[in-house]
Design a protein around this motif. Structure first.
Motif, mmCIF file in Angstrom:
data_model
loop_
_atom_site.group_PDB
_atom_site.id
_atom_site.type_symbol
_atom_site.label_atom_id
_atom_site.label_comp_id
_atom_site.label_asym_id
_atom_site.label_seq_id
_atom_site.Cartn_x
_atom_site.Cartn_y
_atom_site.Cartn_z
ATOM 1 N N GLU A 114 0.827 -1.205 0.000
ATOM 2 C CA GLU A 114 0.000 0.000 0.000
ATOM 3 C C GLU A 114 0.862 1.257 0.000
ATOM 4 O O GLU A 114 0.520 2.269 -0.631
ATOM 5 N N PRO A 170 0.818 5.053 4.984
ATOM 6 C CA PRO A 170 0.284 3.767 5.457
ATOM 7 C C PRO A 170 0.968 3.239 6.708
ATOM 8 O O PRO A 170 0.317 2.625 7.565
ATOM 9 N N TYR A 189 -7.905 1.896 5.437
ATOM 10 C CA TYR A 189 -7.752 2.386 4.072
ATOM 11 C C TYR A 189 -7.835 3.906 4.013
ATOM 12 O O TYR A 189 -8.106 4.472 2.977
ATOM 13 N N LEU A 192 -5.865 6.325 1.486
ATOM 14 C CA LEU A 192 -6.337 6.626 0.137
ATOM 15 C C LEU A 192 -6.710 8.096 -0.016
ATOM 16 O O LEU A 192 -6.803 8.599 -1.144
ATOM 17 N N ASN A 315 -11.081 3.556 -5.274
ATOM 18 C CA ASN A 315 -10.618 4.015 -3.962
ATOM 19 C C ASN A 315 -11.671 4.879 -3.267
ATOM 20 O O ASN A 315 -11.860 4.794 -2.050
ATOM 21 N N PRO A 323 -14.039 -1.713 2.432
ATOM 22 C CA PRO A 323 -13.447 -2.708 1.526
ATOM 23 C C PRO A 323 -14.173 -4.045 1.585
ATOM 24 O O PRO A 323 -14.865 -4.372 2.542
ATOM 25 N N VAL A 328 -11.062 -5.609 -3.411
ATOM 26 C CA VAL A 328 -9.609 -5.791 -3.340
ATOM 27 C C VAL A 328 -9.089 -6.438 -4.625
ATOM 28 O O VAL A 328 -8.047 -6.039 -5.174
ATOM 29 N N ARG A 331 -9.290 -3.964 -7.410
ATOM 30 C CA ARG A 331 -8.244 -2.947 -7.240
ATOM 31 C C ARG A 331 -6.914 -3.428 -7.788
ATOM 32 O O ARG A 331 -6.151 -2.641 -8.374
#
Length: 392
Positions: A114, A170, A189, A192, A315, A323, A328, A331
């Protein structure tokens, strides 16, 4: 380099294990594994093509010192350096995440992934934004440029600081640097938020900037064409005004002067025609160049939007509803599209430039000549032919 080598070895081991595992799975699991292998193949292809093209561009830029002297080439080189880093660090880690099973303790790997994705998205958008501002500065204010060499270097330094900060987000989010407070779950998340605004800001600035570039070019074409029409009209009026003026009575001196007037008129008319032809040729060449710049600008904008819009929209959805396994997986697929810019950037920003094409052609010619000179067989054959001709 040692870290990237270990990452490539781990990627190859996981890829071979995944292929061997497909044979012992059910139909649904085999379908998912086929998708995984397809994504892995696309990512490996992006590594090969992205590295080869970007390294070629950087090598040619470094060989020719006159290419590095301009602000535009330095800004473009910064983007190619970023693409090389993405191909070496980010894409291999994405392959590891695609091939790695989510069972077990994979939070640290996902956190690094990430961080790399955040770095790639923010850095790519920021560099594309810098190139957009440079194009606008060249097209609208070529004589009085705002983006000087010092300001360009300061802008690129700010871009790298911003990109490195997005890489750390992250880790800060999960408390990686805090002692005894590291979170191992994969449900965070919020990093993002650093990727979404800069994409939309870059997209809006690109659309406004390139539209203003087109508007400025159209205004310049219109004004220059209007001025040329005015000059033509003035030149046409001058002979008519001279024709309307009364002529004196004929004398010996006037007869000699009138006998010379046709040759002078011929010379002036020929010079006017030559000047008009040159002006029309320059106008056509300028207009063709402006059309070519606009087509390339349209390709640049559409490529950036096509590659990075899907993952940015996803996102936004993840931040809104949370999520899920499907998101996922989607993505990861959209991330493959986003990494495609590492292949398109050399084609759009380097190989389409005339100076770069000239340098590339000259290097290829020198390489071919050196290969021919190093091969003794053609020389021996020529010498034998010449000697046989001499004998005859």
């Amino acid at each position: 380099m040692l870290l990237s080598k270990e990452c490539f070895n781990l990627t190859w081991a996981l890829f071979s294990n995944r292929i061997m595992h497909i044979l012992s799975q059910s139909e649904e699991e085999a379908t998912m594994s086929n998708v995984t292998v397809s994504l892995t193949c696309f990512l490996m292809l992006e590594i090969v093509l992205g590295l080869s093209s970007n390294l070629t561009v950087l090598a040619l830029y470094c060989m020719k010192s006159n290419l590095i002297s301009s602000v535009s080439n330095i800004v473009t080189m910064n983007l190619h350096v970023l693409d090389v880093l993405i191909c070496v660090c980010c894409i291999p880690l994405t392959i590891v995440v695609v091939l790695l099973s989510l069972e077990g303790d994979t939070a640290l790997v996902c956190c690094f992934h990430e961080a790399c994705v955040s770095f790639a998205s923010v850095a790519t958008a920021a560099n594309v934004l810098a190139i957009t501002l440079d194009r606008y500065d060249i097209s609208v204010k070529p004589a009085n440029r705002v983006l000087t060499m010092g300001r360009a270097l300061a802008l690129l330094a700010a871009i790298w600081v911003l990109s490195f900060a997005s890489f750390l987000v992250p880790f800060i989010e999960v408390g990686f640097f805090a002692q005894g407070h590291y979170y191992t779950e994969l449900g965070l998340y919020y990093h993002l938020l650093a990727q979404i605004p800069i994409f939309f800001f870059t997209a809006v600035v690109m659309l406004i900037t390139y539209s203003k570039i087109l508007q400025a070019l159209n205004i310049r074409i219109g004004t220059r064409f209007h001025n040329s029409q005015k000059k033509k009209a003035r030149r046409k009026k001058r002979p008519s005004m001279t024709a309307m003026t009364p002529q004196p009575e004929a004398t010996d001196a006037s007869q000699s002067s009138t006998s010379r007037n046709p040759t002078l008129g011929m010379r002036t008319s020929v010079s006017v025609i030559i000047a008009l032809r040159r002006a029309v040729k320059r106008h056509r060449e300028r207009r063709e160049r402006q059309k070519r710049v606009f087509r390339m600008s349209l390709l640049i904008v559409s490529t950036f939007l096509l590659c990075w819009t899907p993952i940015t929209v996803l996102n936004t959805v993840i931040l809104s509803v949370g999520p899920s396994d499907l998101m996922v997986k989607l993505r990861l697929g959209f991330l493959v599209m986003a990494y495609g810019t590492t292949i398109f950037h050399p084609l759009l920003y380097a190989f389409t430039r005339q100076k770069f094409q000239k340098v590339l052609k000259s290097k290829m010619k020198k390489r071919v000549v050196s290969i021919i000179e190093a091969d003794p067989t053609p020389n021996n054959a020529r010498q034998k032919c010449l000697s046989s001709e001499d004998v005859e």
